[in-house]
Design a protein around this motif. Structure first.
Motif, mmCIF file in Angstrom:
data_model
loop_
_atom_site.group_PDB
_atom_site.id
_atom_site.type_symbol
_atom_site.label_atom_id
_atom_site.label_comp_id
_atom_site.label_asym_id
_atom_site.label_seq_id
_atom_site.Cartn_x
_atom_site.Cartn_y
_atom_site.Cartn_z
ATOM 1 N N PRO A 3 0.640 -1.462 0.001
ATOM 2 C CA PRO A 3 -0.182 -0.222 -0.030
ATOM 3 C C PRO A 3 0.405 1.363 -0.099
ATOM 4 O O PRO A 3 0.460 2.418 -0.448
ATOM 5 C CB PRO A 3 -0.986 -0.452 1.812
ATOM 6 C CG PRO A 3 -1.180 -2.057 1.134
ATOM 7 C CD PRO A 3 0.321 -2.409 0.852
ATOM 8 N N LEU A 4 2.187 1.682 1.056
ATOM 9 C CA LEU A 4 2.856 2.618 0.928
ATOM 10 C C LEU A 4 3.666 2.760 -0.932
ATOM 11 O O LEU A 4 2.999 3.781 -0.852
ATOM 12 C CB LEU A 4 3.671 2.186 1.669
ATOM 13 C CG LEU A 4 5.281 3.515 2.111
ATOM 14 C CD1 LEU A 4 4.132 4.752 2.590
ATOM 15 C CD2 LEU A 4 5.615 3.391 2.698
ATOM 16 N N GLU A 5 3.826 1.492 -0.928
ATOM 17 C CA GLU A 5 4.795 1.863 -2.603
ATOM 18 C C GLU A 5 3.626 2.040 -3.474
ATOM 19 O O GLU A 5 3.653 3.392 -4.430
ATOM 20 C CB GLU A 5 5.094 0.308 -3.121
ATOM 21 C CG GLU A 5 6.097 0.401 -2.544
ATOM 22 C CD GLU A 5 6.486 -0.931 -2.279
ATOM 23 O OE1 GLU A 5 8.085 -1.296 -2.338
ATOM 24 O OE2 GLU A 5 5.949 -1.728 -2.477
ATOM 25 N N MET A 10 1.098 6.348 -6.458
ATOM 26 C CA MET A 10 0.052 7.616 -7.379
ATOM 27 C C MET A 10 0.511 9.031 -7.431
ATOM 28 O O MET A 10 0.449 10.272 -7.724
ATOM 29 C CB MET A 10 -1.197 7.203 -6.487
ATOM 30 C CG MET A 10 -1.701 5.534 -7.009
ATOM 31 S SD MET A 10 -2.927 5.604 -5.975
ATOM 32 C CE MET A 10 -2.544 6.051 -4.233
ATOM 33 N N TYR A 11 1.541 9.547 -5.965
ATOM 34 C CA TYR A 11 1.422 10.473 -6.089
ATOM 35 C C TYR A 11 2.314 11.302 -6.626
ATOM 36 O O TYR A 11 2.437 12.561 -7.865
ATOM 37 C CB TYR A 11 2.470 10.986 -4.369
ATOM 38 C CG TYR A 11 1.087 10.887 -3.364
ATOM 39 C CD1 TYR A 11 -0.256 12.102 -3.974
ATOM 40 C CD2 TYR A 11 1.086 10.393 -2.444
ATOM 41 C CE1 TYR A 11 -0.739 12.379 -2.958
ATOM 42 C CE2 TYR A 11 0.011 10.287 -1.590
ATOM 43 C CZ TYR A 11 -1.066 10.700 -1.785
ATOM 44 O OH TYR A 11 -2.354 11.516 -0.723
ATOM 45 N N LEU A 76 4.608 9.378 4.456
ATOM 46 C CA LEU A 76 3.453 8.850 4.514
ATOM 47 C C LEU A 76 3.711 8.107 5.467
ATOM 48 O O LEU A 76 4.847 7.372 6.034
ATOM 49 C CB LEU A 76 4.159 8.168 3.439
ATOM 50 C CG LEU A 76 3.877 9.094 1.645
ATOM 51 C CD1 LEU A 76 4.596 8.200 0.663
ATOM 52 C CD2 LEU A 76 2.232 9.580 1.677
ATOM 53 N N LEU A 77 2.413 7.152 6.241
ATOM 54 C CA LEU A 77 2.754 6.410 7.540
ATOM 55 C C LEU A 77 1.705 5.632 7.173
ATOM 56 O O LEU A 77 0.502 5.259 6.504
ATOM 57 C CB LEU A 77 1.648 7.561 8.629
ATOM 58 C CG LEU A 77 2.361 8.000 9.075
ATOM 59 C CD1 LEU A 77 1.811 9.545 9.957
ATOM 60 C CD2 LEU A 77 4.120 8.191 10.149
ATOM 61 N N ALA A 78 2.314 3.749 7.032
ATOM 62 C CA ALA A 78 1.441 2.981 6.665
ATOM 63 C C ALA A 78 1.207 1.734 7.863
ATOM 64 O O ALA A 78 2.793 2.402 9.141
ATOM 65 C CB ALA A 78 2.278 2.334 5.879
ATOM 66 N N GLY A 115 -5.464 -5.153 -3.234
ATOM 67 C CA GLY A 115 -4.653 -4.139 -3.138
ATOM 68 C C GLY A 115 -4.527 -3.133 -3.687
ATOM 69 O O GLY A 115 -3.297 -2.343 -4.242
ATOM 70 N N LYS A 116 -6.572 -2.641 -4.247
ATOM 71 C CA LYS A 116 -6.413 -2.077 -4.630
ATOM 72 C C LYS A 116 -6.935 -0.463 -3.604
ATOM 73 O O LYS A 116 -7.628 -1.140 -2.384
ATOM 74 C CB LYS A 116 -7.757 -2.138 -5.677
ATOM 75 C CG LYS A 116 -7.498 -2.783 -7.061
ATOM 76 C CD LYS A 116 -6.064 -2.445 -7.801
ATOM 77 C CE LYS A 116 -6.863 -3.285 -9.040
ATOM 78 N NZ LYS A 116 -6.040 -1.945 -10.005
#
Length: 137
Positions: A3-5, A10-11, A76-78, A115-116
């Motif tokens: 999710p972090l990747e 996306m950014y 970013l915090l995951a 993973g979406k």
């Protein structure tokens, strides 16, 4: 990707203006701007709730009203299927010439088992956005 990747991807795609790359990371039935919006949601097109990947296209279309001078995901915090991003941004509403500045705007990204992105929400100063838009005095 984790999710972090995925959020980092996306950014980076947002920075390039690559909306299709972002949409590819969303679940078909993604909830965009999920949650209670109150009796009268903010009159800001880019902060409206949307449901489904195709509806999210409208979010990106609404951003044409803005000219971004700064958009920096600085933290970013995951935690498992949740990524929280802190964003510093500055954008001018083209129609009014008014600027909105957000320090530490929060983006909440929730991921499903595939993973979406299944849910997304801005935690922003909607009043400041509405004032810059000229929707409120």
């Amino acid at each position: 990707m984790t999710p972090l990747e995925t959020v980092q991807h996306m950014y980076a795609a947002f920075g390039r203006g690559d909306v299709p790359a972002i949409l590819a990371c969303l679940a078909d039935d993604v909830q965009w701007e999920y949650g209670e919006q109150g009796p009268t949601p903010a009159p800001v097109p880019w902060l409206q709730p949307r449901r489904g990947r195709e509806a999210v296209v409208g979010f990106f279309e609404s951003l044409a009203a803005l000219e971004f001078s700064r958009f920096v995901p600085h933290k970013l915090l995951a935690d498992g299927p949740l990524v929280v991003a802190l964003i510093d941004l500055e954008a001018t509403v083209r129609a009014t010439g008014r600027t909105v500045v957000e320090d530490d705007e929060v983006h909440l990204w929730h991921f499903d088992a595939a993973g979406k992105v299944c849910r997304f929400r801005h935690r922003a100063d909607s009043w400041a956005h509405a004032v810059a838009l000229g929707a409120v005095a």
